[in-house]
Design a protein around this motif. Sequence first.
Motif, PDB file in Angstrom:
ATOM      1  N   UNK A  66       0.851  -1.193   0.000  1.00 25.75           N
ATOM      2  CA  UNK A  66       0.000   0.000   0.000  1.00 25.75           C
ATOM      3  C   UNK A  66       0.884   1.240   0.000  1.00 25.75           C
ATOM      4  N   UNK A  67       0.531   2.201  -0.821  1.00 25.71           N
ATOM      5  CA  UNK A  67       1.302   3.445  -0.858  1.00 25.71           C
ATOM      6  C   UNK A  67       1.066   4.223   0.428  1.00 25.71           C
ATOM      7  N   UNK A  68       2.082   5.000   0.843  1.00 28.52           N
ATOM      8  CA  UNK A  68       1.967   5.703   2.124  1.00 28.52           C
ATOM      9  C   UNK A  68       0.786   6.676   2.117  1.00 28.52           C
ATOM     10  N   UNK A  69       0.571   7.313   0.973  1.00 29.64           N
ATOM     11  CA  UNK A  69      -0.541   8.240   0.840  1.00 29.64           C
ATOM     12  C   UNK A  69      -1.874   7.525   1.107  1.00 29.64           C
ATOM     13  N   UNK A  70      -1.970   6.271   0.590  1.00 26.51           N
ATOM     14  CA  UNK A  70      -3.191   5.498   0.800  1.00 26.51           C
ATOM     15  C   UNK A  70      -3.333   5.071   2.254  1.00 26.51           C
ATOM     16  N   UNK A  71      -2.183   4.820   2.910  1.00 28.09           N
ATOM     17  CA  UNK A  71      -2.238   4.462   4.335  1.00 28.09           C
ATOM     18  C   UNK A  71      -2.843   5.637   5.106  1.00 28.09           C
ATOM     19  N   UNK A  72      -2.374   6.859   4.794  1.00 25.14           N
ATOM     20  CA  UNK A  72      -2.908   8.051   5.470  1.00 25.14           C
ATOM     21  C   UNK A  72      -4.403   8.180   5.200  1.00 25.14           C
ATOM     22  N   UNK A  73      -4.765   8.073   3.920  1.00 25.35           N
ATOM     23  CA  UNK A  73      -6.173   8.208   3.548  1.00 25.35           C
ATOM     24  C   UNK A  73      -7.037   7.183   4.255  1.00 25.35           C
ATOM     25  N   UNK A  74      -6.568   5.913   4.278  1.00 28.94           N
ATOM     26  CA  UNK A  74      -7.332   4.843   4.921  1.00 28.94           C
ATOM     27  C   UNK A  74      -7.455   5.120   6.419  1.00 28.94           C
ATOM     28  N   UNK A  75      -6.363   5.593   7.035  1.00 29.45           N
ATOM     29  CA  UNK A  75      -6.389   5.876   8.477  1.00 29.45           C
ATOM     30  C   UNK A  75      -7.427   6.944   8.786  1.00 29.45           C
ATOM     31  N   UNK A  76      -7.423   8.018   7.980  1.00 34.82           N
ATOM     32  CA  UNK A  76      -8.377   9.107   8.228  1.00 34.82           C
ATOM     33  C   UNK A  76      -9.800   8.619   8.009  1.00 34.82           C
ATOM     34  N   UNK A  77      -9.985   7.834   6.931  1.00 32.20           N
ATOM     35  CA  UNK A  77     -11.329   7.311   6.658  1.00 32.20           C
ATOM     36  C   UNK A  77     -11.807   6.425   7.806  1.00 32.20           C
ATOM     37  N   UNK A  78     -10.889   5.630   8.389  1.00 24.25           N
ATOM     38  CA  UNK A  78     -11.280   4.739   9.488  1.00 24.25           C
ATOM     39  C   UNK A  78     -11.781   5.521  10.694  1.00 24.25           C
ATOM     40  N   UNK A  79     -11.132   6.676  10.977  1.00 23.97           N
ATOM     41  CA  UNK A  79     -11.565   7.456  12.144  1.00 23.97           C
ATOM     42  C   UNK A  79     -12.990   7.955  11.948  1.00 23.97           C
ATOM     43  N   UNK A  80     -13.351   8.246  10.699  1.00 28.32           N
ATOM     44  CA  UNK A  80     -14.705   8.757  10.465  1.00 28.32           C
ATOM     45  C   UNK A  80     -15.734   7.631  10.360  1.00 28.32           C
ATOM     46  N   UNK A  81     -15.230   6.372  10.265  1.00 29.73           N
ATOM     47  CA  UNK A  81     -16.162   5.263  10.129  1.00 29.73           C
ATOM     48  C   UNK A  81     -16.887   4.954  11.433  1.00 29.73           C
ATOM     49  N   UNK A  82     -16.157   5.072  12.562  1.00 32.21           N
ATOM     50  CA  UNK A  82     -16.852   4.864  13.841  1.00 32.21           C
ATOM     51  C   UNK A  82     -16.935   6.219  14.536  1.00 32.21           C
TER      52      UNK A  82
END
Lengths: 433, 230
Positions: free
Chosen positions: A1-17
Amino acid sequence: MKFRDVIGTAIASTFRSKLRTTLTVIAIFIGAFTLTITSAIGTGVSSYINTQVASIGNPNVMTVTKTVAVTSTNSGPSKYDPSTSSSNTQGARQGFGNASAGVLTAMDISAIKATSGVLSVAPSIRLTPDYIQYGGNGKYVLTLSADAALTKADLASGAQLNDSSTANEIMLPTTYLTNLGFSSAKQAIGQTVAIGVTDYVGQQHVVNATVTGIQNETLFGAGASANTALTDILQQTEATGRPASVLTNYASATITFKNGSTPAQVTQLKKALTNEGYTGQTVADRLGTFETVINGIVGVLDAFAVIALIAAGFGIINTLLMSVQERTREIGLMKAMGMGGGRIYALFSLEVIFIGFLGSAIGALVAIVLGSVASRILSRRLLADLPGLHLLQFAPASIATIILVVMGIAFLAGTLPARRASRQNPIDALRYE
Amino acid sequence: MTESVLEAHDLAKSYGRGANRFDALKGVSLSINRGESLAIVGKSGSGKSTLMHLLALLDRPSSGRILLNGSDAASLAGATLNKARNQTFGFVFQQFFLMPNTSVLDNVILPLKIAGIGARTRKRQAMDALDALGLADKAKNNATDLSGGQKQRVVIARALVNNPSVIFADEPTGNLDSATGEVVEDILLDLNKERGITLVLVTHDPDLAERCDRSIHVRDGLIVTQEQYA
Ligand SMILES: Nc1ncnc2c1ncn2[C@@H]1O[C@H](COP(=O)(O)OP(=O)(O)O)[C@@H](O)[C@H]1O
Ligand SMILES: [Mg+2]
């Protein structure tokens, strides 16, 4: 996974719950908010004290008063002693530290001058002029500050008083401008004002003086100040017709000592003065008490903020452990799909860092908005007597530091859960029902 | 001559230690040919999933060897192992394992994201995969809001999206009614026939097993019979 995608996924996860994220953010918010406010108070007060100390500028002067037994609340008033407790007809302005002080006579002045280490003595002369008038704009009550010699004014316009000039110079506080009829501080410079003085037998005289400076108000009172030439002429005028038997008394005197004296030398000088029955206080002494109190309050508030952040830290650990538990399958799935442990660790760490950022940035922002409003209201109402004091000052560097520190705390709190997530076995995760 | 994608030699797997030790696999050897469809059949608890996980390199055997395209899988580690999992295999599970509160498209994109493919390319590939399964119009939906059959089709799209050479399906119809189950079976077998993707299908349904090229029967951690249908 590209680092940019890791950041994006992390931010998206915080908004998921959302609920869980919100609760954690609130915990961090409280800590960051408090820290921002306390650091702003610290900055505001110390910058005010610094301007005050800088405005004083003369580290080699000391105010000297006669020591009188301090009236303590436990023991009641001390016994009357005619030799020290002469009535204070000159209306002494007392120093901050003293409970009460006697007056200084000409004899005291000579005694102080004789103390070793004292270079010169200037008795603080309290003058009681009747009024001040500019042009035809009406007469106003004039209060002349007694310890002008001690202070170097925090100027709004113009220049400092020149004590070696033979011309009569006066410095006015900004609050005088409107009433006297000046349109601005700048406009007042160089203008001549008339000062009314009543002599000992009741006759009124007028002395003219030039406005050389306009000063912001200070902790040491809101009066105008006069240079030596003006002080002398006002004093002479007031003394016109006074019988020689009436002695001149002084509330206090300003002494100068060697420039660049060490704190030990200053202490020694104070001790010498104490032995002779006088109390010496430097400007730093007078401001020191004030600053100590403020620093104490700020310290207590900081401690509360740190406690709040520690609590928030455990909240983060708990939240993230729950999150790892809840997302066991998701982690297993990502691993089964070839996501490395390091990336999983980065994903959870970034998630918690982002939560830390959200909490601290929102906390700091709200603190800045509320604090600025509160500070403005306070300066206008409660602290109106201390112009120049902005109780809350937000320094960008300290706000950035707070945000970074909180993000660091969040990261540390997230380390354990993130490690647990990264070590998870994909099979255990996928078997989990 | 048919070349084998995966080979297992005398695989054994035990769980737990000492008195709690349980031998789930007791020495299994088999070879899976490129492009074939293989059914692993057996009762619940016989060791089917354990075998499948070992073949998919999700777990390490207690003893025995696995060869992936002829080379020993035990030598794969770290990034190479992750790359093999990501690019060689696709997974379909009974419990779906879709990410909750995430769109259908994002679920399908996940393997491509892990592979490090750029945003534009991966979106196009994911849409192609969804299109192939008739789910293009559901791309923006929340994955958890779909019906069971739709969910399993999303899972298949996800397994398919990075063009794997092998798809592992562990009881893919176990959570579906027979009609939808049949649709999912058809899709998987069509992928095998039309795209030549090797299919390893774990099931306890003998009828489904008979639709595959070959089946092996597992009982108590051992292969008891093998049948060739095609
Ligand atoms: N992590 C584990 N720890 C202990 N026993 C396990 C574990 N995983 C599977 N087993 C046991 O191994 C046996 C085979 O399991 P599994 O391969 O899942 O069977 P199947 O998929 O054929 O139903 C079962 O008896 C199961 O209880
Ligand atoms: Mg199973």
